[in-house]
Write a protein that holds these residues in place. Structure first.
Motif, PDB file in Angstrom:
ATOM      1  N   ILE A   1       1.636   5.418   3.078  1.00 57.90           N
ATOM      2  CA  ILE A   1       0.297   5.443   2.480  1.00 57.90           C
ATOM      3  C   ILE A   1      -0.071   4.074   1.918  1.00 57.90           C
ATOM      4  O   ILE A   1      -1.192   3.603   2.101  1.00 57.90           O
ATOM      5  CB  ILE A   1       0.205   6.555   1.416  1.00 57.90           C
ATOM      6  N   ARG A   2       0.867   3.408   1.269  1.00 50.61           N
ATOM      7  CA  ARG A   2       0.571   2.076   0.719  1.00 50.61           C
ATOM      8  C   ARG A   2       0.292   1.057   1.817  1.00 50.61           C
ATOM      9  O   ARG A   2      -0.455   0.114   1.600  1.00 50.61           O
ATOM     10  CB  ARG A   2       1.730   1.587  -0.155  1.00 50.61           C
ATOM     11  N   MET A   3       0.899   1.233   2.977  1.00 54.08           N
ATOM     12  CA  MET A   3       0.705   0.285   4.077  1.00 54.08           C
ATOM     13  C   MET A   3      -0.617   0.521   4.817  1.00 54.08           C
ATOM     14  O   MET A   3      -1.129  -0.384   5.465  1.00 54.08           O
ATOM     15  CB  MET A   3       1.859   0.374   5.077  1.00 54.08           C
ATOM     16  N   LEU A   4      -1.151   1.716   4.733  1.00 58.88           N
ATOM     17  CA  LEU A   4      -2.406   2.021   5.411  1.00 58.88           C
ATOM     18  C   LEU A   4      -3.580   1.317   4.721  1.00 58.88           C
ATOM     19  O   LEU A   4      -3.532   1.069   3.515  1.00 58.88           O
ATOM     20  CB  LEU A   4      -2.669   3.530   5.385  1.00 58.88           C
ATOM     21  N   PRO A   5      -4.648   1.044   5.475  1.00 61.48           N
ATOM     22  CA  PRO A   5      -5.857   0.538   4.816  1.00 61.48           C
ATOM     23  C   PRO A   5      -6.337   1.580   3.802  1.00 61.48           C
ATOM     24  O   PRO A   5      -6.165   2.787   4.011  1.00 61.48           O
ATOM     25  CB  PRO A   5      -6.870   0.393   5.953  1.00 61.48           C
ATOM     26  N   GLU A   6      -6.910   1.125   2.739  1.00 65.62           N
ATOM     27  CA  GLU A   6      -7.324   2.028   1.658  1.00 65.62           C
ATOM     28  C   GLU A   6      -8.213   3.167   2.157  1.00 65.62           C
ATOM     29  O   GLU A   6      -8.116   4.295   1.677  1.00 65.62           O
ATOM     30  CB  GLU A   6      -8.040   1.232   0.571  1.00 65.62           C
ATOM     31  N   THR A   7      -9.051   2.896   3.136  1.00 65.00           N
ATOM     32  CA  THR A   7      -9.975   3.911   3.643  1.00 65.00           C
ATOM     33  C   THR A   7      -9.274   5.043   4.403  1.00 65.00           C
ATOM     34  O   THR A   7      -9.898   6.064   4.680  1.00 65.00           O
ATOM     35  CB  THR A   7     -11.029   3.263   4.569  1.00 65.00           C
TER      36      THR A   7
END
Length: 186
Positions: A151-157
């Motif tokens: 989740i932290r690696m994903l783009p915020e959106t």
């Protein structure tokens, strides 16, 4: 050879269904789900074993979706930050390991990710990717740490959708809250 009598508490009641599934899937995998239930103080009934198995499969499918997206996203970051011809083709051929090394280099040179420990997150995502790719039982893995890193690696959106999709893996199943990844998704 395992028959299910050894680890399914209501085997006789569900014998026909159990034998059907054992003929196409590995009984030892079902036994591992039964052991997970027992370690949580739950009776390893056929319904609970099957629902926990399905829950794990849903987690695998959803993690795969986001891992696949993440790999494409990370390749795009690397391609955008390199000033050489044929960068896209080069990075499409490289392994995830090479991509991770390049991201680490970029991070050390000041590229910003909004997570505190990129190296640990990359390692966790790699482990999650390996577990998903090899169809391992995710509930036997340090899943909360892996998914936090994903989740932290994903783009915020994309983060809220990932959280929601992981939570929704339990929909329609009888699965103890002990298995829900709520502590990091709420």
């Amino acid at each position: 050879m395992l028959t299910g009598k050894e680890f399914i508490s209501d085997y006789e009641k569900n014998r026909e269904d159990i034998e059907k599934w054992f003929s196409i899937k590995c009984p030892e995998k079902y036994q591992r789900f039964a052991k997970l239930l027992e370690s949580n103080g739950e009776d390893p009934t056929w319904k609970r074993i099957v629902d926990l198995y399905r829950y794990d499969k849903r987690l695998i499918f959803n993690c795969f979706r986001y891992l696949s997206f993440l790999e494409e996203y990370l390749r795009a970051i690397v391609v955008r930050h390199e000033d050489i011809e044929d960068t896209y083709e080069k990075w499409q051929k490289e392994t995830m390991w090479e991509l991770e090394k390049e991201l680490q280099k970029m991070y050390c040179n000041g590229f910003h990710f909004d997570n505190p420990d990129l190296e640990k997150d990359i390692d966790n995502v790699r482990e999650l990717r390996n577990a998903v790719s090899h169809n391992r039982i995710l509930l036997e893995e340090p899943l909360s740490e892996y998914i936090k890193s994903l989740i932290r690696m994903l783009p915020e959106t994309y983060r809220d959708n990932c959280r929601r999709d992981i939570v929704d893996c339990s929909n329609g199943l009888v699965v103890s809250e002990r298995w829900y990844p709520l502590e990091y998704l709420v």
